[in-house]
Design a protein around this motif. Structure first.
Motif, PDB file in Angstrom:
ATOM      1  N   TYR A   1      -1.370   3.324  -9.521  1.00  0.00           N
ATOM      2  CA  TYR A   1      -1.272   4.689  -8.995  1.00  0.00           C
ATOM      3  C   TYR A   1      -1.482   5.712 -10.110  1.00  0.00           C
ATOM      4  O   TYR A   1      -2.213   6.682  -9.954  1.00  0.00           O
ATOM      5  CB  TYR A   1       0.099   4.950  -8.374  1.00  0.00           C
TER       6      TYR A   1
ATOM      7  N   HIS B   1      -1.541  11.230   0.823  1.00  0.00           N
ATOM      8  CA  HIS B   1      -1.893   9.915   0.268  1.00  0.00           C
ATOM      9  C   HIS B   1      -2.081   8.900   1.401  1.00  0.00           C
ATOM     10  O   HIS B   1      -3.071   8.177   1.451  1.00  0.00           O
ATOM     11  CB  HIS B   1      -0.772   9.479  -0.690  1.00  0.00           C
ATOM     12  N   GLU B   2      -1.140   8.869   2.323  1.00  0.00           N
ATOM     13  CA  GLU B   2      -1.240   7.901   3.427  1.00  0.00           C
ATOM     14  C   GLU B   2      -2.386   8.259   4.373  1.00  0.00           C
ATOM     15  O   GLU B   2      -3.081   7.375   4.873  1.00  0.00           O
ATOM     16  CB  GLU B   2       0.084   7.808   4.184  1.00  0.00           C
TER      17      GLU B   2
ATOM     18  N   GLU C   1      -5.761   2.609  -4.021  1.00  0.00           N
ATOM     19  CA  GLU C   1      -4.610   3.437  -4.404  1.00  0.00           C
ATOM     20  C   GLU C   1      -5.061   4.650  -5.198  1.00  0.00           C
ATOM     21  O   GLU C   1      -4.608   5.763  -4.978  1.00  0.00           O
ATOM     22  CB  GLU C   1      -3.613   2.624  -5.241  1.00  0.00           C
TER      23      GLU C   1
ATOM     24  N   ARG D   1       0.821  -1.172   0.000  1.00  0.00           N
ATOM     25  CA  ARG D   1       0.000   0.000   0.000  1.00  0.00           C
ATOM     26  C   ARG D   1       0.876   1.250   0.000  1.00  0.00           C
ATOM     27  O   ARG D   1       0.421   2.340   0.189  1.00  0.00           O
ATOM     28  CB  ARG D   1      -0.891  -0.028   1.234  1.00  0.00           C
TER      29      ARG D   1
ATOM     30  N   HIS E   1      -5.552   7.068   2.891  1.00  0.00           N
ATOM     31  CA  HIS E   1      -5.770   5.618   3.052  1.00  0.00           C
ATOM     32  C   HIS E   1      -6.545   5.291   4.332  1.00  0.00           C
ATOM     33  O   HIS E   1      -7.103   4.208   4.453  1.00  0.00           O
ATOM     34  CB  HIS E   1      -4.438   4.865   3.089  1.00  0.00           C
TER      35      HIS E   1
HETATM   36 ZN   LIG Z   1      -1.088   3.986  -1.278  1.00  0.00          ZN
END
Ligand SMILES: [Zn+2]
Length: 817
Positions: free
Chosen positions: A653, A564-565, A587, A466, A568
């Motif tokens: 991505y 981005h993280e 993603e 991930r 998630h």
């Molecule tokens: Zn990711």
């Protein structure tokens, strides 16, 4: 022979997870009957007495057609009264036609042809049905059986290991009244394609697969999956048809893990799993576990239970994640709906050390027995030495000091897909983003590799893949360890939570901890992010990159990666993907949410980032293959193969972000309004699927509810055109208008012409916005959308008076050349 429908591996492992190589047997003092059976299944050989000539035989199994034209065949010795294998040498042929375009393309990538039609000279078969009896009419007296066994006996015996576990499950799992599971594995040796495997396993979500071990140019091994699909008799069934679709044989609704952590590497764990059986008659349970952990004991109600710890097949997805398999053989079958407590004792060097007082778990596989990510409750207890800080998923509910140890309890506040922790001697700081407590833990330095000028470490594969992977890094200049700046990281995280929670709904967990992780990639766990050391470094202190990569490097580590993280936490943690074909969604959604934050702050940088992705997708890899050949986003981790070691990262991505950008563009270009509308859709998706799994099809249906009528192709309330052509496709077309004429009509000016899609395949459908250029307006003006259907589409469109020119998608909302 007892048979049944079994789903023996988690959805993340898929069928090839069951391929095993050397294994370790453990058990009670007296091996159980099941263990004895397993030992027989994995060492069974052929004999002269079972050797025959064979002529004009055929095996038809669903989509697979195998003919044995002329040769010799030897059956394996019976196990528990059943013949389970055969070795063939002679002239044979296998035919398999993939069911859809994506699988034909995948097969063609590896074999150069979209259909598998291969002559073979050897074949090893393993099965759990009447295959041996079915071949009997084609058998003839043997010619030289002793020579045949002399030549092939050892090979056949060694191959018996591969399917032993699967056959053991077939022998021991006995669901009442269910259809017999069909299992066939054939390993072929052919002149053109070398050695490859075909599997038919009725107990798996995708029953047919074809695969081969392959090496990259750098010698890295991948178990390439050429094809994976539903078998013929299951195609066309509605996906929700529970009666015929295999369900997970069991789930784990609750974990209680008590771990003693011994820095730098070791941990010992007592883990109690609540196993909820969903089928009658289950006796063989398969779990994934890091290969750095050794199980010493498994107990059921205090009694020791036999288990087998196997190594994953080299190059498989399971192995690349650092995991092996643990199979537990229960003394008696479980019943559907029954909850059972299984206790595992295990330990080993599962933690990684990065210098600078950083220890983390995750790069070396998963630290507790599981079946792939699934929404579960975790109760975690950690014991660790004084002077260290431990951070885990969930909420800290109690902490105390006992002698030289700290003891801390962490509980998940809601079901989460996986649990992790990190241990360090940190520089900590805390802030709030609304109600969410944000804690940032930076190390007192960075990893030794970054500090000393050594080359960066080989890219660690995140547990669930991930993380970001940065393809270009060169060794940093030698010198003292650079200072990290956790305060800047904290600001980024707070800004990301504020931005996203306003748009997606509140942060899914009470708190978020950010801790530094060595290397250039990051991982998100529920409420806990392992963030790359590069993010913790000021831009000037990071390893230098080529000038062409400089801007993206800064965008990635200064802006995108943290958001981005954080994103998630909603996509991947709060909502989980359903199967491997849906993982790209997480993603793409996380990355596109991060990109929309970037766009709000710096629209030009956002556009340059999208442009970089586009260029990246159009380039060729070192083998001279275009990234569109890697396959569609829905191939998931299969995209990473010996042909495209970074295929998943690049396609999921970058193309994934473009797919989201195109969907958002359908709402009205790259405007602030379309961003707000797109976020509204995503927020409703969050509300609907919170704590659940989501599939690509669910996503499609949710969008169909939301999109305006003008986007209906051929009048249907459907986005099938987009999901068929773009999500399940690979094209990056060239688009132009030709033969444009402007003619005055009673109601005004009308433009007519032909919209051309090149390098797109015959059936690509794209909704293309056309704009006009007039002498009076400084900016292009939206004129309308045309569905480009195939290579040429003629169109007529009302345009403003004074239009001199028609422009195709001037604001770049479509992925094209
Ligand atoms: Zn990711």
């Amino acid at each position: 022979m007892p048979k049944g429908k079994v789903t023996t591996v988690g959805k993340a492992a898929l069928c090839w997870g069951l391929l095993i190589s050397p294994c370790h047997l453990h058990g009670q003092e007296t091996p159980s009957a099941a263990l004895a059976l397993y030992r027989q299944l994995r060492s069974v050989g052929i004999s002269a007495a079972t050797t025959h000539q064979i002529r004009d035989a055929a095996l038809d199994r669903e989509d697979i057609h195998i003919s044995l034209q002329d040769g010799a065949i030897a059956f394996t010795e019976a196990v528990d009264g059943h013949v389970t294998g055969a070795f063939f040498q002679g002239e044979g042929e296998v035919l398999l036609i993939p069911p859809d375009r994506a699988e034909r393309a995948s097969l063609a990538l590896f074999t150069a042809f979209p259909v598998l039609e291969e002559k073979f000279s050897t074949a090893y078969f393993r099965f759990d049905d009447d295959t041996a009896r079915e071949l009997a009419p084609a058998l003839r007296p043997p010619e030289d059986p002793a020579a045949f066994v002399e030549r092939w006996g050892a090979v056949a015996k060694s191959l018996s290991e591969i399917d032993a576990l699967r056959l053991l499950a077939a022998f021991t799992n006995t669901p009442a009244g269910s259809q017999p599971a069909r299992f066939l594995h054939a390993r072929f040796g052919g002149a053109r394609l070398g050695t490859f495997d075909i599997f038919l396993d009725a107990g798996l979500p995708e029953q047919i697969s074809v695969a081969q071990a392959g090496y990259t140019g750098q010698g890295q091994l991948f178990y390439d999956v050429w094809l994976s699909s539903l078998m013929r008799s299951r195609r066309g069934e509605p996906p929700a048809s529970a009666a015929s679709q295999p369900i997970e044989a069991f789930v784990i609704p609750e974990y209680k893990l008590a771990a003693r952590v011994l820095p730098p590497h070791e941990m010992q764990v007592d883990g109690t799993l609540t196993v909820r059986c969903r089928q009658d008659g289950l006796r063989t349970l398969v779990f994934e576990l890091s290969r750095y952990l050794r199980v010493s004991r498994v107990t059921l109600a205090g009694e020791p239970v036999t288990f087998i710890q196997n190594e994953a097949v080299p190059g498989s997805e399971l192995e690349r994640r650092g995991n092996d398999l643990v199979t537990v053989l229960l003394p008696a079958p479980l019943q559907a709906g029954q909850d059972t407590q299984l206790k595992f004792n295990y330990g080993g060097s599962v933690m990684s050390e990065a210098g600078g007082g950083l220890m983390y778990v995750g790069a070396r596989g998963i630290w507790y027995p599981n079946r792939g990510p699934a929404m579960t409750n975790f109760d975690l207890e950690f014991r660790y030495p004084k002077g260290w800080t431990l951070l885990a998923t969930g909420v800290l509910t109690a902490s105390a000091t006992e002698g030289d140890e700290q003891v801390a309890h962490w509980r998940s506040s809601r079901p989460i897909p996986l649990a992790g922790f990190n241990l360090g001697q940190y520089v900590a700081s805390q802030a709030h983003a609304g109600d969410t407590l944000v804690s940032t833990y930076g190390a007192r330095g960075v990893e030794q590799n970054l500090a000393r000028g050594a080359p960066p470490p080989p890219q660690q594969r995140p547990v669930w893949r991930r993380g970001y992977t940065l393809p270009t890094t060169v060794p940093p200049a030698a010198g003292a360890a650079p200072e990290t700046h956790p305060a800047a990281v904290e600001q980024q995280a707070v800004a990301a939570i504020n931005f996203l929670s306003q748009r997606l709904g509140s942060f899914p967990y009470p708190s978020l901890s950010l801790t530094q992780m060595p290397g250039s990639s990051s991982q998100g766990w529920p409420g806990l992010i392992f963030l790359s050391s590069y993010v913790f470094l000021p831009a000037g202190e990071r390893p230098p990159v080529p000038p062409a990569d400089l801007e993206y490097d800064r965008t990635l580590y200064d802006q995108l990666m943290t958001t981005h993280e954080v994103a998630h936490q909603w996509w991947g943690d709060g909502v989980l993907w359903k199967g491997y074909r849906d993982q790209w969604l997480m993603e793409a959604l996380a990355n596109y949410c991060a990109l929309m934050q970037l766009e709000a702050a710096d629209p030009e940088r956002f556009r340059r980032t999208m442009e970089r992705y586009r260029q990246h997708l159009l380039r060729k890899n070192p083998r001279g293959l275009s990234y569109s050949q890697a396959g569609a986003v829905t191939l998931g981790v299969r995209l990473s193969s010996s042909k495209f070691p970074d295929g998943y990262e690049t396609v999921a991505y970058e193309r994934g972000s473009w797919l989201m950008h195109m969907l958002r563009g359908l709402l009205g270009g790259d405007t602030e309004k379309s961003a707000a509308q797109f976020f509204d859709i995503l927020r409703r998706l969050q509300q609907r699927f919170a704590g659940q799994v989501i599939s690509t099809l669910d996503f499609q249906h949710a969008l169909e509810e939301e999109l305006p009528e003008s986007l209906r192709f051929e009048g249907r309330k459907s986005l099938e055109w987009f999901f068929d052509s773009w999500v399940n496709g690979v094209a990056i077309p060239r688009m132009v208008v030709r033969d444009v004429r402007f003619s005055a009509r009673s109601k005004g000016l009308v433009a007519s012409g032909t919209l051309i899609q090149q390098e797109a395949g015959r059936d690509l459908v794209t909704s293309v916005p056309l704009y006009t250029h007039t002498a009076t307006a400084p900016q292009p003006v939206f004129a309308g959308r045309i569905f480009a259907d195939g290579e040429e589409t003629s169109f007529r469109l009302a345009v403003p008076a004074g239009t001199k020119e028609l422009l195709v998608d001037p604001y770049n909302t479509i992925l094209r050349q």
